[in-house]
Scaffold this active site. Sequence first.
Site, PDB file in Angstrom:
ATOM      1  N   MET A  65      -2.159 -17.285  80.487  1.00 21.56           N
ATOM      2  CA  MET A  65      -2.005 -18.396  81.438  1.00 21.56           C
ATOM      3  C   MET A  65      -0.577 -18.525  81.957  1.00 21.56           C
ATOM      4  O   MET A  65      -0.343 -18.737  83.137  1.00 21.56           O
ATOM      5  CB  MET A  65      -2.412 -19.719  80.770  1.00 21.56           C
ATOM      6  N   LEU A  94       2.502 -22.267  75.385  1.00 21.67           N
ATOM      7  CA  LEU A  94       2.414 -21.554  74.110  1.00 21.67           C
ATOM      8  C   LEU A  94       1.028 -21.710  73.490  1.00 21.67           C
ATOM      9  O   LEU A  94       0.258 -22.578  73.906  1.00 21.67           O
ATOM     10  CB  LEU A  94       3.496 -22.110  73.175  1.00 21.67           C
ATOM     11  N   THR A 150      -1.949 -26.487  75.177  1.00 22.17           N
ATOM     12  CA  THR A 150      -2.928 -27.421  74.617  1.00 22.17           C
ATOM     13  C   THR A 150      -2.574 -27.650  73.152  1.00 22.17           C
ATOM     14  O   THR A 150      -2.665 -26.727  72.331  1.00 22.17           O
ATOM     15  CB  THR A 150      -4.361 -26.860  74.731  1.00 22.17           C
ATOM     16  N   ARG A 159      -9.404 -25.597  84.373  1.00 23.00           N
ATOM     17  CA  ARG A 159     -10.055 -24.498  85.099  1.00 23.00           C
ATOM     18  C   ARG A 159      -9.793 -23.166  84.384  1.00 23.00           C
ATOM     19  O   ARG A 159      -9.098 -23.118  83.369  1.00 23.00           O
ATOM     20  CB  ARG A 159      -9.634 -24.428  86.563  1.00 23.00           C
ATOM     21  N   LYS A 162      -7.099 -33.358  77.978  1.00 20.20           N
ATOM     22  CA  LYS A 162      -7.414 -31.924  77.841  1.00 20.20           C
ATOM     23  C   LYS A 162      -8.339 -31.680  76.641  1.00 20.20           C
ATOM     24  O   LYS A 162      -9.244 -30.847  76.696  1.00 20.20           O
ATOM     25  CB  LYS A 162      -6.111 -31.131  77.686  1.00 20.20           C
ATOM     26  N   ASN A 178     -11.884 -29.855  77.056  1.00 21.54           N
ATOM     27  CA  ASN A 178     -12.244 -28.609  76.374  1.00 21.54           C
ATOM     28  C   ASN A 178     -13.366 -28.789  75.366  1.00 21.54           C
ATOM     29  O   ASN A 178     -14.095 -27.847  75.083  1.00 21.54           O
ATOM     30  CB  ASN A 178     -11.000 -27.982  75.725  1.00 21.54           C
ATOM     31  N   MET A 188     -16.026 -30.429  76.026  1.00 24.75           N
ATOM     32  CA  MET A 188     -17.222 -30.174  76.828  1.00 24.75           C
ATOM     33  C   MET A 188     -17.338 -28.699  77.202  1.00 24.75           C
ATOM     34  O   MET A 188     -18.401 -28.082  77.074  1.00 24.75           O
ATOM     35  CB  MET A 188     -17.210 -31.043  78.092  1.00 24.75           C
ATOM     36  N   LYS A 208      -9.262 -23.249  68.157  1.00 23.18           N
ATOM     37  CA  LYS A 208      -8.117 -24.168  67.984  1.00 23.18           C
ATOM     38  C   LYS A 208      -8.387 -25.484  68.721  1.00 23.18           C
ATOM     39  O   LYS A 208      -8.205 -26.570  68.165  1.00 23.18           O
ATOM     40  CB  LYS A 208      -6.857 -23.493  68.543  1.00 23.18           C
TER      41      LYS A 208
HETATM   42  P1  NAD Z   1      -1.815 -16.316  75.106  1.00 21.70           P
HETATM   43  O1  NAD Z   1      -1.991 -16.096  73.654  1.00 21.70           O
HETATM   44  O2  NAD Z   1      -2.320 -15.308  76.074  1.00 21.70           O
HETATM   45  O3  NAD Z   1      -0.251 -16.539  75.424  1.00 21.70           O
HETATM   46  C1  NAD Z   1       0.664 -17.171  74.586  1.00 21.70           C
HETATM   47  C2  NAD Z   1       2.035 -16.529  74.833  1.00 21.70           C
HETATM   48  O4  NAD Z   1       3.011 -17.245  74.075  1.00 21.70           O
HETATM   49  C3  NAD Z   1       2.086 -15.071  74.390  1.00 21.70           C
HETATM   50  O5  NAD Z   1       2.598 -14.262  75.440  1.00 21.70           O
HETATM   51  C4  NAD Z   1       3.031 -15.091  73.191  1.00 21.70           C
HETATM   52  O6  NAD Z   1       3.810 -13.907  73.054  1.00 21.70           O
HETATM   53  C5  NAD Z   1       3.899 -16.288  73.526  1.00 21.70           C
HETATM   54  N1  NAD Z   1       4.553 -16.878  72.359  1.00 21.70           N
HETATM   55  C6  NAD Z   1       3.989 -17.225  71.175  1.00 21.70           C
HETATM   56  N2  NAD Z   1       4.922 -17.753  70.352  1.00 21.70           N
HETATM   57  C7  NAD Z   1       6.084 -17.764  71.042  1.00 21.70           C
HETATM   58  C8  NAD Z   1       7.400 -18.178  70.741  1.00 21.70           C
HETATM   59  N3  NAD Z   1       7.708 -18.704  69.553  1.00 21.70           N
HETATM   60  N4  NAD Z   1       8.357 -18.021  71.684  1.00 21.70           N
HETATM   61  C9  NAD Z   1       8.067 -17.480  72.882  1.00 21.70           C
HETATM   62  N5  NAD Z   1       6.822 -17.054  73.234  1.00 21.70           N
HETATM   63  C10 NAD Z   1       5.854 -17.192  72.321  1.00 21.70           C
HETATM   64  O7  NAD Z   1      -2.468 -17.749  75.402  1.00 21.70           O
HETATM   65  P2  NAD Z   1      -2.931 -18.348  76.828  1.00 21.70           P
HETATM   66  O8  NAD Z   1      -4.353 -18.023  77.066  1.00 21.70           O
HETATM   67  O9  NAD Z   1      -1.875 -18.051  77.835  1.00 21.70           O
HETATM   68  O10 NAD Z   1      -2.879 -19.900  76.458  1.00 21.70           O
HETATM   69  C11 NAD Z   1      -1.657 -20.614  76.368  1.00 21.70           C
HETATM   70  C12 NAD Z   1      -1.983 -22.088  76.193  1.00 21.70           C
HETATM   71  O11 NAD Z   1      -2.762 -22.541  77.300  1.00 21.70           O
HETATM   72  C13 NAD Z   1      -2.812 -22.409  74.947  1.00 21.70           C
HETATM   73  O12 NAD Z   1      -2.382 -23.622  74.430  1.00 21.70           O
HETATM   74  C14 NAD Z   1      -4.234 -22.490  75.493  1.00 21.70           C
HETATM   75  O13 NAD Z   1      -5.055 -23.282  74.677  1.00 21.70           O
HETATM   76  C15 NAD Z   1      -3.989 -23.088  76.862  1.00 21.70           C
HETATM   77  N6  NAD Z   1      -4.969 -22.805  77.918  1.00 21.70           N
HETATM   78  C16 NAD Z   1      -5.562 -21.582  78.016  1.00 21.70           C
HETATM   79  C17 NAD Z   1      -6.470 -21.336  79.071  1.00 21.70           C
HETATM   80  C18 NAD Z   1      -7.150 -19.990  79.234  1.00 21.70           C
HETATM   81  O14 NAD Z   1      -8.170 -19.938  79.954  1.00 21.70           O
HETATM   82  N7  NAD Z   1      -6.643 -18.924  78.662  1.00 21.70           N
HETATM   83  C19 NAD Z   1      -6.741 -22.336  80.013  1.00 21.70           C
HETATM   84  C20 NAD Z   1      -6.077 -23.546  79.907  1.00 21.70           C
HETATM   85  C21 NAD Z   1      -5.205 -23.771  78.859  1.00 21.70           C
END
Ligand code: NAD
Length: 296
Positions: free
Chosen positions: A11, A64, A95, A122, A170, A174, A176, A239
């Site tokens: 994301m 993150l 989140t 989304r 959020k 999520n 739902m 999570k």
């Molecule tokens: P992801 O695991 O793809 O990305 C997380 C990133 O954070 C990774 O690139 C990782 O290297 C980095 N990271 C972890 N620890 C770190 C640190 N200490 N310092 C710097 N970087 C660090 O996850 P994502 O899918 O991008 O999701 C990120 C957040 O967004 C989560 O909280 C998730 O629940 C939320 N989210 C995800 C979606 C989705 O569809 N994927 C949609 C909305 C919200």
Amino acid sequence: MKIGFIGLGRMGFPLASHLVKNGLEVTAFDLNPNQIEKFIELGGKNALSIQEIAKNSDVVITMLPGPKQSKEVILGDDGVLANIAEGKYLIELSTIDTDTVDLLYHHAQQKNIKFADAPVGRLAAHADLGQSLFMLGAKENDLVELEKLLLKMGTTVLHCGEPGAGTRMKLINNLMVLCYCQLNSEALVLAQGLGLDAQKTFDVLTGTTASNGQLKEKWPVKVLNGDLSPGFDIALGFKDLTLACQAAQSTGISLPVGNLVRNMFQLARHAGKDGQDTSSMTDFWAEANNIEKIRL
Ligand code: NAD
């Protein structure tokens, strides 16, 4: 305005990329060097540490995996709040749980930092297209500036209340979304068990009020198309269900379906589904019922 962006995952990467494409100066930090490399190719900059980002940015944005990483990055000894100057912005997009967001807000206030939480709604595919929705928890005074910035990454900002309200919203959203993952899976697997054609089943379910955004927009391009890459990782879905169940427990609200679906996600993780998209719950359920995987 100098933006510091921490977390260039599935994301964070597209969201930060939209800021760069919209002409903003963005410096990013991620533990994964491959993501940083791709970001530099797009015209972004990289920082070698969180301190460097915090010291040199007007706005720090974090995206993150969850509460643990947010606390480390924002509240750690070498973290964002230890290094950011008074009057700057910190926007938490990750989140996380209600206690953690309240803790971050509390510490930010003590340092006179303008804090907002703006978790993202989304699909990841919408983030790629710059069509994300933000559930914003922010003070009225900060709204105009925050909306202007968030709209450079997405199309919709919904103000949910004071800081912390975005995160609470959020978790509801999520809950739902993730319950649909299980419900869609049960329906599709039963249809297959009854010998119904997958495409005809999909057409009926998306043509009536049984439909939902997950089934309609995500299933045909992800699991039903054999694409199991996340999207939204099963581990992150688990999570979020855990955070929603904890929030329900701490408020004394009963959450029977949410707890059940959380258990189903846990079983899917034990079956090796971490790293796959949440729509893979349908493959998990097919396998658990000894039914062939469903594909359109
Ligand atoms: P992801 O695991 O793809 O990305 C997380 C990133 O954070 C990774 O690139 C990782 O290297 C980095 N990271 C972890 N620890 C770190 C640190 N200490 N310092 C710097 N970087 C660090 O996850 P994502 O899918 O991008 O999701 C990120 C957040 O967004 C989560 O909280 C998730 O629940 C939320 N989210 C995800 C979606 C989705 O569809 N994927 C949609 C909305 C919200």
